[in-house]
Design a protein around this motif. Structure first.
Motif, PDB file in Angstrom:
ATOM      1  N   UNK A 182     -15.537 -63.320 -42.436  1.00 40.71           N
ATOM      2  CA  UNK A 182     -15.048 -61.948 -42.530  1.00 40.71           C
ATOM      3  C   UNK A 182     -16.037 -61.067 -43.302  1.00 40.71           C
ATOM      4  N   UNK A 183     -16.623 -61.640 -44.356  1.00 35.84           N
ATOM      5  CA  UNK A 183     -17.607 -60.882 -45.131  1.00 35.84           C
ATOM      6  C   UNK A 183     -18.849 -60.613 -44.304  1.00 35.84           C
ATOM      7  N   UNK A 184     -19.259 -61.590 -43.512  1.00 36.10           N
ATOM      8  CA  UNK A 184     -20.442 -61.414 -42.653  1.00 36.10           C
ATOM      9  C   UNK A 184     -20.191 -60.351 -41.586  1.00 36.10           C
ATOM     10  N   UNK A 185     -18.976 -60.374 -40.976  1.00 32.56           N
ATOM     11  CA  UNK A 185     -18.658 -59.404 -39.934  1.00 32.56           C
ATOM     12  C   UNK A 185     -18.580 -57.981 -40.486  1.00 32.56           C
ATOM     13  N   UNK A 186     -18.205 -57.853 -41.752  1.00 33.18           N
ATOM     14  CA  UNK A 186     -18.099 -56.525 -42.349  1.00 33.18           C
ATOM     15  C   UNK A 186     -19.413 -56.076 -42.970  1.00 33.18           C
ATOM     16  N   UNK A 187     -20.416 -56.908 -42.848  1.00 32.09           N
ATOM     17  CA  UNK A 187     -21.704 -56.564 -43.419  1.00 32.09           C
ATOM     18  C   UNK A 187     -21.719 -56.575 -44.924  1.00 32.09           C
ATOM     19  N   UNK A 188     -20.786 -57.316 -45.518  1.00 33.07           N
ATOM     20  CA  UNK A 188     -20.718 -57.391 -46.962  1.00 33.07           C
ATOM     21  C   UNK A 188     -20.031 -56.203 -47.599  1.00 33.07           C
ATOM     22  N   UNK A 189     -19.491 -55.290 -46.766  1.00 30.42           N
ATOM     23  CA  UNK A 189     -18.816 -54.102 -47.307  1.00 30.42           C
ATOM     24  C   UNK A 189     -17.365 -54.428 -47.651  1.00 30.42           C
ATOM     25  N   UNK A 190     -16.833 -53.721 -48.598  1.00 31.89           N
ATOM     26  CA  UNK A 190     -15.424 -53.843 -48.981  1.00 31.89           C
ATOM     27  C   UNK A 190     -15.062 -55.284 -49.312  1.00 31.89           C
ATOM     28  N   UNK A 191     -15.910 -55.904 -50.136  1.00 29.68           N
ATOM     29  CA  UNK A 191     -15.685 -57.319 -50.463  1.00 29.68           C
ATOM     30  C   UNK A 191     -14.387 -57.553 -51.222  1.00 29.68           C
ATOM     31  N   UNK A 192     -13.850 -56.497 -51.836  1.00 31.01           N
ATOM     32  CA  UNK A 192     -12.645 -56.709 -52.633  1.00 31.01           C
ATOM     33  C   UNK A 192     -11.380 -56.832 -51.803  1.00 31.01           C
ATOM     34  N   UNK A 193     -11.516 -56.710 -50.495  1.00 34.90           N
ATOM     35  CA  UNK A 193     -10.310 -56.876 -49.674  1.00 34.90           C
ATOM     36  C   UNK A 193      -9.889 -58.339 -49.561  1.00 34.90           C
ATOM     37  N   UNK A 194     -10.785 -59.259 -50.010  1.00 33.33           N
ATOM     38  CA  UNK A 194     -10.380 -60.663 -50.117  1.00 33.33           C
ATOM     39  C   UNK A 194     -10.236 -61.384 -48.797  1.00 33.33           C
ATOM     40  N   UNK A 195     -10.859 -60.890 -47.721  1.00 31.51           N
ATOM     41  CA  UNK A 195     -10.810 -61.585 -46.445  1.00 31.51           C
ATOM     42  C   UNK A 195      -9.544 -61.349 -45.676  1.00 31.51           C
ATOM     43  N   UNK A 196      -9.234 -60.093 -45.385  1.00 30.36           N
ATOM     44  CA  UNK A 196      -7.997 -59.803 -44.656  1.00 30.36           C
ATOM     45  C   UNK A 196      -8.277 -59.190 -43.289  1.00 30.36           C
ATOM     46  N   UNK A 197      -9.531 -59.205 -42.843  1.00 30.12           N
ATOM     47  CA  UNK A 197      -9.867 -58.636 -41.546  1.00 30.12           C
ATOM     48  C   UNK A 197      -9.580 -59.579 -40.401  1.00 30.12           C
ATOM     49  N   UNK A 198      -9.863 -59.095 -39.180  1.00 27.59           N
ATOM     50  CA  UNK A 198      -9.599 -59.890 -37.980  1.00 27.59           C
ATOM     51  C   UNK A 198     -10.466 -61.140 -37.939  1.00 27.59           C
ATOM     52  N   UNK A 199     -11.704 -61.029 -38.463  1.00 21.26           N
ATOM     53  CA  UNK A 199     -12.582 -62.188 -38.489  1.00 21.26           C
ATOM     54  C   UNK A 199     -12.002 -63.313 -39.325  1.00 21.26           C
ATOM     55  N   UNK A 200     -11.404 -62.949 -40.451  1.00 24.82           N
ATOM     56  CA  UNK A 200     -10.777 -63.945 -41.324  1.00 24.82           C
ATOM     57  C   UNK A 200      -9.604 -64.622 -40.616  1.00 24.82           C
ATOM     58  N   UNK A 201      -8.728 -63.817 -40.032  1.00 24.11           N
ATOM     59  CA  UNK A 201      -7.522 -64.366 -39.415  1.00 24.11           C
ATOM     60  C   UNK A 201      -7.859 -65.290 -38.250  1.00 24.11           C
ATOM     61  N   UNK A 202      -8.754 -64.861 -37.354  1.00 23.03           N
ATOM     62  CA  UNK A 202      -9.118 -65.673 -36.187  1.00 23.03           C
ATOM     63  C   UNK A 202      -9.819 -66.950 -36.617  1.00 23.03           C
ATOM     64  N   UNK A 203     -10.741 -66.816 -37.577  1.00 32.32           N
ATOM     65  CA  UNK A 203     -11.480 -68.001 -38.037  1.00 32.32           C
ATOM     66  C   UNK A 203     -10.544 -69.032 -38.650  1.00 32.32           C
TER      67      UNK A 203
END
Length: 297
Positions: A182-203
């Motif tokens: 998730x951090x890689x997909x976001x380009x390292x931006x908004x790291x404080x979201x703690x991995x709540x994006x779609x990349x995190x969920x699917x992975x």
């Protein structure tokens, strides 16, 4: 192959269901948004859900076994066969130094038996009507010794612990990798979201399935090993010749079993497989078990 697929699906479904529940109720996101309180918090989170499902299954094992097989617990023996059955289980239990298990019979044509329960002193030993009809007393007594061996060895608890630890590691590893992706997909931006994006969920979903597959192989490897120990116990309680004779008689089953998938691994024997499928067998081939007993002499 169908039983192997069902076993894998059952274990993976537990992990998937827990993850979906966490997602729906926001538990996963809340924990992730806080970084799981560091690695210790993430490990605690994974342990609660990884171990929780395994021990809930163990706590319900006797109830599920009775309900799914229609097993009838012998409260008062109704005939000579039931008296012999209860007396034999009691004798083996005393020799093993454990409490008297509940003894039950379930209606099934094949020769089979199983033992389950949360503790050594609160267990259930059940035999099929087919086993009582097709085995002589010496052979059936050895099978009962085998099942008492499972109880005395604490196999149900150990299997649950192994499953729980592996579930925990699967949940932990999937989420660590998920956060990295998730951090890689976001380009390292908004790291404080703690991995709540779609990349995190699917992975996380995909890796829990993949890692869970390998975890099932480890669980089945232990399941196969414990059968050799239970055979040795059956030989100790009923005689090596009787245990070998019982296993030889079981070969007439041709790997058939009507036990529900939830307790199939606790049966006296299981279906055979070849090649890669052998990694998911809950029981070693009967000829290997017979050879182990013959060589033990």
């Amino acid at each position: 192959m169908r039983r192997i697929a069902l076993f894998i699906a059952t274990n993976l479904a537990v992990l998937l269901l827990l993850s979906i529940v966490c997602r729906l109720f926001g538990i996963d996101q809340m924990a992730a948004a806080r970084g799981y309180g560091g690695m210790g918090g993430l490990l605690a989170y994974a342990a609660v859900f990884g171990m929780g499902g395994a021990f809930i299954s163990l706590a319900m094992s006797k109830t599920i076994a009775k309900w799914s097989t229609g097993a009838r617990v012998i409260e008062q023996p109704q005939d000579e066969t039931e008296r012999w059955l209860v007396d034999t289980v009691r004798r083996h239990a005393q020799n093993a130094g454990i409490g008297m298990p509940e003894v039950a019979i379930y209606d099934a044509p094949e020769m089979n038996a199983f033992a389950t329960g949360m503790t050594k002193n609160s267990s259930l030993v059940a035999v099929s009507s087919g086993l009582l009809q097709q085995m002589n007393r010496e052979q059936a007594g050895a099978v009962l010794g085998h099942e008492i061996g499972h109880v005395a060895n604490g196999d149900m608890v150990t299997l649950t612990l192994i499953q729980g630890v592996l579930n925990t590691l699967v949940i932990l590893a999937a989420r660590i990798v998920g956060r990295l992706v998730d951090s890689w997909m976001s380009g390292g931006r908004d790291d404080n979201r703690g991995g709540t994006g779609i990349g995190y969920f699917v992975t996380v979903m995909v890796l829990q399935l993949v890692f869970g597959l390998f975890a099932s192989m480890i669980v089945m490897a232990f399941s196969r090993w414990r059968e050799f120990r239970a055979d040795a116990a059956g030989a100790q309680f009923a005689g090596r010749g009787a245990m070998i004779s019982a296993l030889q008689r079981l070969q007439a089953n041709h790997g058939e079993s009507t036990l529900p998938q939830t307790i199939a691994a606790f049966g006296i024997s299981g279906p055979l497989a070849e090649g890669f499928k052998r990694l998911f067998m809950s029981h070693p081939p009967l000829e290997e078990r017979i050879a182990a007993l013959q060589n033990a002499g």
